[in-house]
Design a protein around this motif. Structure first.
Motif, short mmCIF file in Angstrom:
data_model
loop_
_atom_site.label_atom_id
_atom_site.label_comp_id
_atom_site.label_asym_id
_atom_site.label_seq_id
_atom_site.Cartn_x
_atom_site.Cartn_y
_atom_site.Cartn_z
N THR A 289 0.87 -1.18 0.00
CA THR A 289 0.00 0.00 0.00
C THR A 289 0.90 1.23 0.00
O THR A 289 1.82 1.31 0.82
CB THR A 289 -0.88 0.00 1.27
N GLU B 65 -1.16 7.59 1.17
CA GLU B 65 -2.63 7.61 1.22
C GLU B 65 -3.22 7.90 -0.16
O GLU B 65 -2.82 8.86 -0.83
CB GLU B 65 -3.09 8.67 2.21
N GLY B 66 -4.11 7.07 -0.57
CA GLY B 66 -4.80 7.27 -1.85
C GLY B 66 -4.10 6.65 -3.04
O GLY B 66 -4.55 6.80 -4.17
N SER C 126 -4.27 -6.53 -2.67
CA SER C 126 -4.18 -5.13 -2.24
C SER C 126 -5.52 -4.67 -1.68
O SER C 126 -6.48 -5.44 -1.61
CB SER C 126 -3.82 -4.25 -3.44
N ASP C 127 -5.58 -3.40 -1.28
CA ASP C 127 -6.84 -2.85 -0.81
C ASP C 127 -7.76 -2.52 -1.99
O ASP C 127 -8.88 -2.10 -1.79
CB ASP C 127 -6.60 -1.61 0.06
N SER C 128 -7.25 -2.66 -3.20
CA SER C 128 -8.09 -2.43 -4.40
C SER C 128 -8.30 -3.75 -5.12
O SER C 128 -8.20 -3.83 -6.34
CB SER C 128 -7.41 -1.43 -5.34
N LYS D 8 -5.37 5.87 -6.87
CA LYS D 8 -6.70 5.24 -6.94
C LYS D 8 -7.81 6.15 -6.40
O LYS D 8 -8.91 6.13 -6.92
CB LYS D 8 -6.70 3.89 -6.23
N ASN D 9 -7.52 6.92 -5.38
CA ASN D 9 -8.57 7.80 -4.82
C ASN D 9 -8.98 8.87 -5.83
O ASN D 9 -10.16 9.13 -6.02
CB ASN D 9 -8.08 8.46 -3.53
N ARG E 221 -10.86 7.21 -8.64
CA ARG E 221 -12.23 6.88 -8.23
C ARG E 221 -13.11 8.13 -8.26
O ARG E 221 -14.23 8.10 -8.78
CB ARG E 221 -12.23 6.27 -6.83
N LYS E 222 -12.57 9.23 -7.72
CA LYS E 222 -13.35 10.48 -7.71
C LYS E 222 -13.68 10.93 -9.13
O LYS E 222 -14.79 11.38 -9.41
CB LYS E 222 -12.54 11.58 -7.00
#
Lengths: 322, 169
Positions: free
Chosen positions: B45, B48-49, B85-87, B149-150, B153-154
């Motif tokens: 990871t 952040e984001g 991963s977290d995605s 990714k954040n 996504r947005k």
């Protein structure tokens, strides 16, 4: 004739206006946004000494002391703040545990000193006192533990979302982060949050999608006051009262989804009842939905009843008195 | 002389049959932006984001394979997810796409908008072990990329391709 024609145009214009306003209102109808709050789990509170005991009829019960945990644990505040920040970024701001606890305390203090001009105090039943706690529609329950192996440290992290309506687990994310010899526990915790929250949110999204498709899951219990002249097997226009209630539940759930787990002459228990999120362009909750049943019984069969809420998603309609 | 004529004739015929097929394949590649010949390997990871993973892309030579890494990385996050991963779940399910949404992604990739959401991690150097020559005209190159990714996504939420967590409330 001209007057009549004008009148006709006026009525048409008014109807068109009504339709436009109605459509606009309908398109803006939104479901009640669930409130979400992050709380430490009982397991974590117990391991870190943030609990209190109380005697429940001779049996000792352990309860989490959120106040103490928030006052003493910097790590807990860090994790909650991190999760709240990330959830806010995803368009879902959280209800803050510390602020809610403070608000409950303030309310209690205000209630204690509130009196009327004649000196009367606020009426509060033991049930009201019991329910005056920090609550939310969805509780994000947080647990973590630090694993130590020689010079290496890692963090095991459990995040569960519990639907307060049904007490069902609707999302979870579990994992142990990589071992690290140099990172401090707060850094490991931050990494654990970053590594787990997206998958957790995906599962939460599934829960919301399910809710939008099949409605909100609630539970309904029908009980009878002993003062009621009759029971659920009483005859009303050739039908049992229990059948009338069951038909109403069928007609007022999405795709008739519910299960009747218990039915006697005194009690009926409906579970997995899927109520619509909106009714007549208004957001619907368990209390309003149950009150509609109460109104239906009074209007059509002259049966009085009282609606008592248990939590957010459990309603009991007690037949016999208001 | 006769041999040369025969060779030329054969070459012409091969060219004649091969050209439409190549064009068709290229066209197909352009249309099927969700179908990508790539592999992913989660690294960790990131900040952040972001998510950090190694993407193995293919190309007729080293440069082309490396060039494909960035769009492939973004496609992986959007349409496949990064296992481990977290995605891990894709942002968009390919079978859910309508014609207009397909159009959106075609432009997104052909106009290189995806470059706003991906960077090659580190100094961009590639581990020699991650450069594999598969055939004479096919290379496989693995490079570590960071996908925002954040932000992605947005961007997709604003375009109406991904539902926000609070959408509908």
């Amino acid at each position: 004739m001209i007057f009549k024609k004008n009148r006709h145009i006026q009525v048409s214009f008014f109807l068109a206006l009504l339709f436009v306003v109605g459509s606009a209102t309908a398109s803006y109808a939104q479901a009640k946004k669930p409130t979400i709050m992050v709380v430490p789990s009982l397991n974590w509170c117990d391991q870190n000494g943030f609990t209190y005991e109380y005697d429940a009829q001779g049996r000792k019960q352990i309860m989490p002391d959120y106040d103490l945990a928030m006052a003493k644990s910097t790590e807990l505040k860090l994790v909650i703040a991190k999760i709240a920040g990330m959830m806010g970024e995803r368009g879902f701001p959280l209800k803050d545990l510390e602020a809610t606890l403070q608000s409950v305390k303030n309310l209690t203090a205000e209630d204690m000193v509130t009196t009327s001009r004649s000196g009367a105090e606020l009426r509060e039943s033991p049930l009201d006192q019991l329910r005056r706690v920090a609550s939310a529609d969805i509780i994000m329950e947080l647990t973590w533990s630090v694993n130590v192996r020689g010079p290496f440290q890692s963090v095991s992290f459990i995040l569960r979302a519990l639907d307060a309506y049904t007490n069902k687990q609707v999302a979870e994310s579990v994992g142990t982060g990589p071992e690290n010899a140099s990172a401090t526990v707060p850094v490991l915790l931050e990494t654990a949050v970053l590594a787990n929250l997206d998958n957790f949110n995906n599962r939460l999204q599934d829960h919301f999608d399910d809710m939008f498709t099949y409605g909100r899951e609630v539970a309904l219990r029908i009980a009878v006051f002993d003062s009621f002249d009759g029971d659920l097997d009483s005859d009303y226009n050739g039908e049992y009262l229990s059948d009338i209630i069951e038909d109403w539940v069928y007609d007022n759930t999405i795709q008739g989804r519910f299960s009747l787990s218990n039915a006697t002459e005194n009690v009926m228990t409906f579970e997995q009842v899927r109520i619509p999120l909106y009714l007549n362009d208004r957001a619907l909750d368990t209390r309003t939905w149950s009150r509609n049943l109460s109104t239906f019984l009074r209007r059509n069969y002259s049966i009085d009843s009282r609606v008592v809420m248990r939590g957010l998603g459990q309603a009991t309609v007690i037949i016999g008195e208001r | 002389m006769k041999t040369i004529r025969i060779i030329l004739a054969v070459a012409f015929l091969v060219g004649l049959t091969a050209t439409p097929a190549t064009a068709q394949r290229k066209k197909k590649q352009k249309e099927d932006f969700t179908v990508g010949n790539y592999e992913v390997q989660f690294v960790r990871t990131g900040l952040e984001g972001t998510t950090l993973f190694k993407i193995f892309s293919y190309g007729k030579n080293y440069e082309t394979a490396l060039e494909n890494a960035k769009p492939d990385a973004v496609k992986a996050v959007i349409f496949k997810g990064i296992p481990g991963s977290d995605s891990s779940r894709p942002m968009v399910r390919e079978y859910d796409l309508s014609a207009s949404q397909r159009q959106f992604f075609e432009e997104f990739f052909s106009n290189k908008y995806y470059l706003n959401f991906v960077t090659i991690s580190g100094d961009g150097s590639v581990d020699p072990q991650d450069v594999i020559r598969i055939k004479r005209n096919e290379y496989k190159v693995g490079v570590v990329v960071s996908v925002h990714k954040n932000d992605l996504r947005k961007y997709l939420e604003q375009a109406g391709l991904v539902r926000g967590l609070g959408a509908g409330f």
